[in-house]
Motif scaffolding. Structure first.
Motif, short mmCIF file in Angstrom:
data_model
loop_
_atom_site.label_atom_id
_atom_site.label_comp_id
_atom_site.label_asym_id
_atom_site.label_seq_id
_atom_site.Cartn_x
_atom_site.Cartn_y
_atom_site.Cartn_z
N LEU A 182 0.82 -1.21 0.00
CA LEU A 182 0.00 0.00 0.00
C LEU A 182 0.86 1.26 0.00
O LEU A 182 0.54 2.25 -0.67
CB LEU A 182 -0.93 -0.01 1.21
CG LEU A 182 -2.08 -1.01 1.17
CD1 LEU A 182 -2.69 -1.18 2.56
CD2 LEU A 182 -3.14 -0.57 0.16
N ALA A 183 1.93 1.23 0.77
CA ALA A 183 2.81 2.40 0.82
C ALA A 183 3.46 2.65 -0.53
O ALA A 183 3.55 3.80 -1.00
CB ALA A 183 3.88 2.20 1.89
N HIS A 184 3.90 1.57 -1.18
CA HIS A 184 4.59 1.71 -2.47
C HIS A 184 3.61 2.10 -3.58
O HIS A 184 3.91 2.98 -4.40
CB HIS A 184 5.28 0.39 -2.83
CG HIS A 184 5.93 0.39 -4.18
ND1 HIS A 184 7.04 1.18 -4.47
CD2 HIS A 184 5.62 -0.28 -5.33
CE1 HIS A 184 7.37 0.99 -5.74
NE2 HIS A 184 6.54 0.10 -6.28
N ARG A 185 2.45 1.47 -3.62
CA ARG A 185 1.51 1.69 -4.72
C ARG A 185 0.68 2.95 -4.55
O ARG A 185 0.31 3.60 -5.53
CB ARG A 185 0.57 0.49 -4.86
CG ARG A 185 1.27 -0.81 -5.21
CD ARG A 185 1.90 -0.73 -6.59
NE ARG A 185 2.50 -2.00 -6.98
CZ ARG A 185 3.05 -2.23 -8.18
NH1 ARG A 185 3.09 -1.26 -9.07
NH2 ARG A 185 3.59 -3.39 -8.45
N ALA A 186 0.36 3.30 -3.30
CA ALA A 186 -0.55 4.43 -3.07
C ALA A 186 0.12 5.63 -2.43
O ALA A 186 -0.49 6.69 -2.32
CB ALA A 186 -1.72 3.97 -2.18
N GLY A 187 1.36 5.47 -1.99
CA GLY A 187 2.02 6.56 -1.30
C GLY A 187 1.49 6.80 0.10
O GLY A 187 1.77 7.84 0.72
N LEU A 188 0.73 5.86 0.63
CA LEU A 188 0.18 5.99 1.98
C LEU A 188 1.29 5.84 3.02
O LEU A 188 2.22 5.05 2.84
CB LEU A 188 -0.87 4.92 2.25
CG LEU A 188 -2.23 5.06 1.58
CD1 LEU A 188 -3.02 3.75 1.72
CD2 LEU A 188 -3.02 6.21 2.20
N GLY A 189 1.17 6.58 4.10
CA GLY A 189 1.98 6.28 5.26
C GLY A 189 1.32 5.14 6.01
O GLY A 189 0.12 5.19 6.27
N ILE A 190 2.04 4.10 6.31
CA ILE A 190 1.52 2.98 7.09
C ILE A 190 2.24 3.01 8.43
O ILE A 190 3.42 2.66 8.53
CB ILE A 190 1.73 1.63 6.39
CG1 ILE A 190 1.15 1.67 4.96
CG2 ILE A 190 1.10 0.50 7.20
CD1 ILE A 190 -0.35 1.88 4.89
N TRP A 191 1.53 3.48 9.45
CA TRP A 191 2.11 3.71 10.76
C TRP A 191 1.57 2.67 11.73
O TRP A 191 0.38 2.65 12.05
CB TRP A 191 1.78 5.12 11.26
CG TRP A 191 2.22 6.21 10.31
CD1 TRP A 191 3.13 6.11 9.31
CD2 TRP A 191 1.75 7.56 10.30
NE1 TRP A 191 3.28 7.31 8.66
CE2 TRP A 191 2.44 8.22 9.25
CE3 TRP A 191 0.83 8.28 11.07
CZ2 TRP A 191 2.22 9.57 8.96
CZ3 TRP A 191 0.61 9.61 10.78
CH2 TRP A 191 1.31 10.25 9.73
N LEU A 192 2.43 1.80 12.20
CA LEU A 192 2.03 0.68 13.05
C LEU A 192 2.31 1.01 14.51
O LEU A 192 3.43 1.37 14.87
CB LEU A 192 2.77 -0.59 12.64
CG LEU A 192 2.73 -0.94 11.14
CD1 LEU A 192 3.53 -2.21 10.87
CD2 LEU A 192 1.30 -1.08 10.66
N SER A 193 1.29 0.90 15.33
CA SER A 193 1.42 1.20 16.76
C SER A 193 1.17 -0.08 17.55
O SER A 193 0.03 -0.53 17.66
CB SER A 193 0.43 2.29 17.17
OG SER A 193 0.49 2.55 18.55
N GLY A 194 2.23 -0.68 18.07
CA GLY A 194 2.08 -1.92 18.81
C GLY A 194 3.25 -2.85 18.59
O GLY A 194 4.18 -2.54 17.83
#
Length: 349
Positions: A182-194
């Motif tokens: 998703l980050a590569h294809r959409a430029g989304l930041g994927i922020w994982l908390s945990g």
């Protein structure tokens, strides 16, 4: 330690010190991306998880219409005229922006068919006419990310994921791999908390707690596997059937002019801001719609404290339950009308 506005988009990172979810997005600087929240879940594969997230994002974007296509407000018409008009508008918008025209036009047409009020919870049952079309996943991902950013007038979008204790090693790997896609294809930041003990390739970033996070109420409860987001100021929340039902009941009332949905009120220079469901600013009247969770002790106590802050600042607070609105919206409307008429008379006197 990084600020929220400085967190990266287009990659997967694990956050340290993010605090509880959901995040008080309104308190973040304007340079920060639009942030959606969700809770991670077990998945069969990265592809299955990425596909499920895309479907959730799709439903979220449909519910946010027309915030990401503002000139579409009020577009409608008999015999499909509204659909033709909104497609044309989307293509014109794409011609002067980063949007991909064919995808935005198809998205706008589906959103118009699913106008809030007819299908207030799009995740419950997507009818064939509003299901995602045959665009490749890569096109959908990039197009939905752009629409989300546009809806909140932000430079980008990010998905803040609560990683629960006990997620299996395979689940952790699937989550990170799906996030990388998703980050590569959409430029989304994927922020994982945990916790992510099974995956060692994800950068850990120490982040400052969002300002006013502790004082602000959650905008939407997080359900495992569901995306959550704050409302767009000026519109009913796309996930609230009660807000849409009340707006539908008020829309034909001349006396209801001046209302504004989901506004942030600043009761005083030193007081924490308050998100109000519905406000008539000229009459200093706030209307709150309470779901079942507002009966819980913590939420009930927080609500009373919010009401007191607003009342000290001069606002009247009218509270109704979601059940009242959904079962007898006209009775709720009559109560609000009586209060506003009396308020206006006293102001004129």
């Amino acid at each position: 330690m990084r600020s929220w506005a400085a967190l990266p988009t287009g990659k997967v990172v694990r956050l340290e010190g993010a605090g509880p979810l959901p995040l008080a997005v309104d308190s973040l600087p304007r340079e920060a991306p639009a942030i959606l929240t969700c809770t991670a879940r077990e998945a069969r594969s990265p592809k299955a998880l990425a596909s499920a997230i895309l479907d959730e994002l799709d439903a979220t974007v449909l519910g946010l219409f027309p915030a990401w296509l503002p000139d579409a407000e009020g577009i409608d018409g008999p015999g499909g005229a509204g659909l033709a008009a909104v497609r044309t508008l989307a293509l014109r918008t794409a011609a002067t922006s980063a949007h991909f025209g064919p995808f935005l036009a198809e998205l706008a047409a589906r959103a118009l068919r699913a106008r809030p009020g007819r299908l207030p919870d799009l995740r419950a049952s997507l009818s064939p006419e509003i299901r995602p079309s045959g665009f490749p996943p890569e096109v959908r991902a990039a197009g939905l990310a752009r629409a989300l950013a546009a809806a909140f007038s932000r430079p980008g979008a990010a998905l803040l994921v609560d990683v629960p204790e006990g997620l299996s090693p395979a689940g952790q790997e699937a989550l990170v791999a799906a996030g990388e896609w998703l980050a590569h294809r959409a430029g989304l930041g994927i922020w994982l908390s945990g916790p992510l003990p099974a995956v060692d390739r994800v950068e850990t970033v120490l982040v400052a707690e969002a300002p006013s996070q502790a004082a602000s109420r959650p905008e939407q409860q997080i359900t495992p596997g569901r995306t959550g987001h704050p409302p767009v100021a000026g519109r009913p929340h796309p996930a609230s059937a009660a807000e849409h039902a009340l707006e539908a009941a008020l829309s034909g009332c001349a006396w209801a002019a001046g209302r504004a949905w989901n506004q942030t009120i600043h009761p005083g220079a030193l007081a924490s801001p308050v998100r109000a469901d519905l406000v008539w600013q000229d009459e200093w009247c706030v209307v709150e719609l309470d779901g079942p969770d507002h009966r819980e002790l913590d939420k009930f106590t927080t609500d009373r404290a919010r009401d007191v802050r607003l009342q000290i600042a001069g606002y009247a607070v009218l509270r109704f339950t979601d059940v009242q609105v959904l079962t007898d919206p006209q009775a709720v409307v009559r109560h609000i009308e009586l209060f506003l008429r009396n308020r206006r008379v006293s102001q004129e006197g």
